[in-house]
Design a protein around this motif. Structure first.
Motif, PDB file in Angstrom:
ATOM      1  N   GLU B  46       0.842  -1.208   0.000  1.00 54.29           N
ATOM      2  CA  GLU B  46       0.000   0.000   0.000  1.00 54.29           C
ATOM      3  C   GLU B  46       0.873   1.252   0.000  1.00 54.29           C
ATOM      4  N   PHE B  47       1.968   1.177   0.742  1.00 52.91           N
ATOM      5  CA  PHE B  47       2.907   2.298   0.810  1.00 52.91           C
ATOM      6  C   PHE B  47       3.480   2.569  -0.580  1.00 52.91           C
ATOM      7  N   ALA B  49       2.056   1.855  -3.422  1.00 51.34           N
ATOM      8  CA  ALA B  49       1.001   2.395  -4.288  1.00 51.34           C
ATOM      9  C   ALA B  49       0.847   3.901  -4.054  1.00 51.34           C
ATOM     10  N   ILE B  50       0.986   4.320  -2.803  1.00 50.17           N
ATOM     11  CA  ILE B  50       0.867   5.756  -2.509  1.00 50.17           C
ATOM     12  C   ILE B  50       2.058   6.508  -3.110  1.00 50.17           C
TER      13      ILE B  50
END
Lengths: 482, 114
Positions: B46-47, B49-50
């Motif tokens: 997720e990190f 993707a950000i």
């Protein structure tokens, strides 16, 4: 007046009812108004979780407010005797201010925020502190460390965030109005999803002294209210230069905006793209069409750098978050865990004290500020911010306000946006005003239907720096055209 | 893009832990360390993707000449004057200390004389 539904009054209506002549049947007392709100708050809170804490009645403040209305009548401030809900990141002396975080679960405010002091001077009353996303990071209030706030229009859905508790409290008539804070849309997005008016003032109009800092160059305190008139009453009360916040600004720092009776409304059609849900887009177009029917004009504008606003925001905001939250280390106050070494004390206190989203943003901020990345991320985002401000200022040579739908779609269900980026996109149209420092407001533009429920949506207007009056004007026009 | 090692390094710089915390909560809930490892991998992806999302800034071309335009708002220094009378807030502030000795904040000894 129906005395059973006093909690459903607006500030304007309640202020008038409180000032009716003695002996008039419809005259309302401060006590009756307080009781109506507190009863609704206590009855509905177990389901909605709008409040983290409902306060005991401050008898002295209630008596003072009544005395003042009796003695001063129409000269008493409009907020005198009006019960308000306060977001949990705004300090009220002697009360817990936790920012909905385990880190500050037991932190008791040692002083009043400037906005609280101003509200006290005006005679306002405080019902309780409202739930929020931890440290104001989120768009659904699901990131609260304590409870999930439900949307009064459909309890299966979120109220938006991060000021979701304040929004739910006002929408469910558990307070007459509320204060929230807005770093990237945290007042305007929940206002839109619960059918309220929400204002983010010009950066510097309202003192941040006593607001728990998230992104210091972005944060502003503002009202969530049932009408534009109510939002203005609160804004007029809390604004102004404060020696305790050196970023507060004097009147006329920016050139005064002159507007005619007919407004020029800028619409950046290219930015709306295909992202806005069809029925939200239809409501947006219909609202604008009604304004055109009333003689206002639409002007196509372009704000090319706005397409990158959210990316720039997700660099600047986490950078400021990681810096601001560094002070919370378990040493002087807040959640304190003791390990083998001093470093362990920090690590354990911060790891236990902060929730996942907070830790995620601290890490992002640490990353974008780290050597080797600061030019590509932080400095580039900062430069983009200057360009955005310039583009908006150029646009305001041709238009009085700029319109967007506040959100792409109405309130969503719990857990629906578990992927962080889908949650961040909730603020795609609201973050720009925080980056430019301009005032912006969301006001209801009807409802759309989802699974048999009518869900409110909002229309969003941005005005030049210090032109809040124009926002109240257009919000009233929308309110009365519906 | 960030590797799990990089995320751990950033966490150390920020004085938080990601993996250990996930490990503790998952194990406390009766889960295995595999579940903790999976949670950590999810956090890292997720990190990433950000970072990919904010990486859009790289392709943004900014016009010359605007950067550094002075905003109307200026920060200022406050005069070093008019202090609060001594002890105005002492009791309220010391009451928040996790551990105290009189008005002093108690912390671990970090310098020894050995």
């Amino acid at each position: 007046m129906n005395k059973e539904k006093l909690n459903e009054l607006t500030i304007g209506e309640a202020a008038r009812a409180l000032r009716l002549p003695d002996g008039s049947q419809a005259r309302v007392t401060v006590r009756e108004l307080w009781d109506a709100c507190i009863e609704a708050a206590k009855a509905k809170n177990p389901e909605l979780n709008a409040y983290l804490e409902i306060f005991d009645a401050d008898e002295a403040a209630i008596a003072d407010a009544q005395k003042r209305i009796n003695e001063e009548g129409d000269k008493a401030p409009l907020l005198c005797g009006i019960p308000l809900a306060i977001k949990d990141n705004i300090l009220i002396e002697g009360h817990i201010a936790s920012a909905a975080s385990r880190m500050l679960e037991n932190y008791r405010a040692t002083y009043d925020a400037t906005v609280i002091e101003k509200l006290r001077v005006a005679g306002a009353l405080f019902i309780g502190r409202t739930n929020m996303d931890e440290f104001a990071m989120g768009s659904s209030t699901e990131h609260s460390a304590f409870v999930k706030t439900r949307n009064p229009h459909d309890p299966a859905r979120v109220p938006g965030g991060s000021s979701g508790g304040s929004a739910a409290a006002v929408a469910a008539h558990m307070a007459i109005a509320a204060l929230g804070t807005d770093t990237g849309g945290s007042i305007r997005q929940p206002a839109a999803l619960t059918g309220l008016v929400g204002l983010k003032p010009t950066y510097g109009e309202v003192s941040r002294s006593g607001a728990i800092a998230m992104g210091s160059s972005l944060d502003q305190i503002g009202p969530l209210a049932k009408t534009a008139e109510d939002a203005k009453i609160i804004f007029d009360t809390i604004r102004g230069v404060d020696p305790l916040d050196s970023t507060t600004i004097p009147d006329g720092l920016y050139p005064v905006q002159k507007v005619g009776l007919k407004l020029r409304i800028g619409v950046p059609r290219a930015l709306l793209g295909d992202n806005v849900t069809a029925d939200v887009r239809a409501a947006f177009d219909a609202t604008l069409e009604r304004l055109v029917q009333a003689g206002h004009t639409l002007v196509d504008i372009e704000l090319p750098t706005s397409a990158h606003s959210l990316a720039a925001y997700y660099v600047i905001m986490p950078a400021e978050v990681s810096t601001n939250l560094a002070r919370l280390d378990g040493i002087r106050y807040g959640h304190a865990v003791r390990g083998a070494t001093l470093l362990d004390d920090y690590l354990l206190s911060r790891t236990e004290g902060f929730g996942e989203e907070t830790r995620r943003r601290i890490l992002l901020g640490t990353f974008v500020l780290s050597s080797g990345y600061i030019d590509a991320y932080y400095r580039k985002a900062h430069a983009a911010r200057d360009v955005l401000r310039h583009e908006y200022n150029e646009a305001f040579k041709k238009v009085d306000v700029i319109a967007f739908p506040t959100t792409l779609s109405p309130a969503f269900k719990f857990g629906e946006k578990s992927d962080p980026i889908s949650m961040y996109l909730e603020d795609i149209f609201t973050v720009t005003a925080n980056l430019t420092g301009m005032p912006a407001l969301s006001t209801p533009m009807g409802t759309v239907e989802r699974e048999g429920k009518q869900l409110p949506i909002g229309i969003h207007f941005t005005a030049p720096h210090q032109a809040e009056e124009t926002l109240f004007t257009i919000a009233s026009l929308v309110e009365h055209s519906a | 893009m960030a590797t799990t090692e990089e995320v751990k390094k950033l966490a150390a710089l920020a004085r938080i832990t990601i993996a250990d915390e996930e490990l503790t909560t998952k194990t406390a809930q009766g889960g295995s360390s595999d579940a903790a490892e999976a949670a950590f991998r999810k956090f890292t992806s997720e990190f990433d993707a950000i970072l990919a999302y904010v990486g859009q800034l790289e392709e943004l071309e900014l016009p010359e000449g605007l950067v550094g335009e002075k905003p109307a708002l200026r920060n200022i220094f406050r005069d070093d004057a008019e202090p609060y009378p001594a002890r105005t807030f002492t009791e309220k502030i010391t009451a928040q200390f996790p551990a105290r000795s009189g008005d002093a904040l108690l912390v671990k000894q970090i310098i020894s004389h050995e």
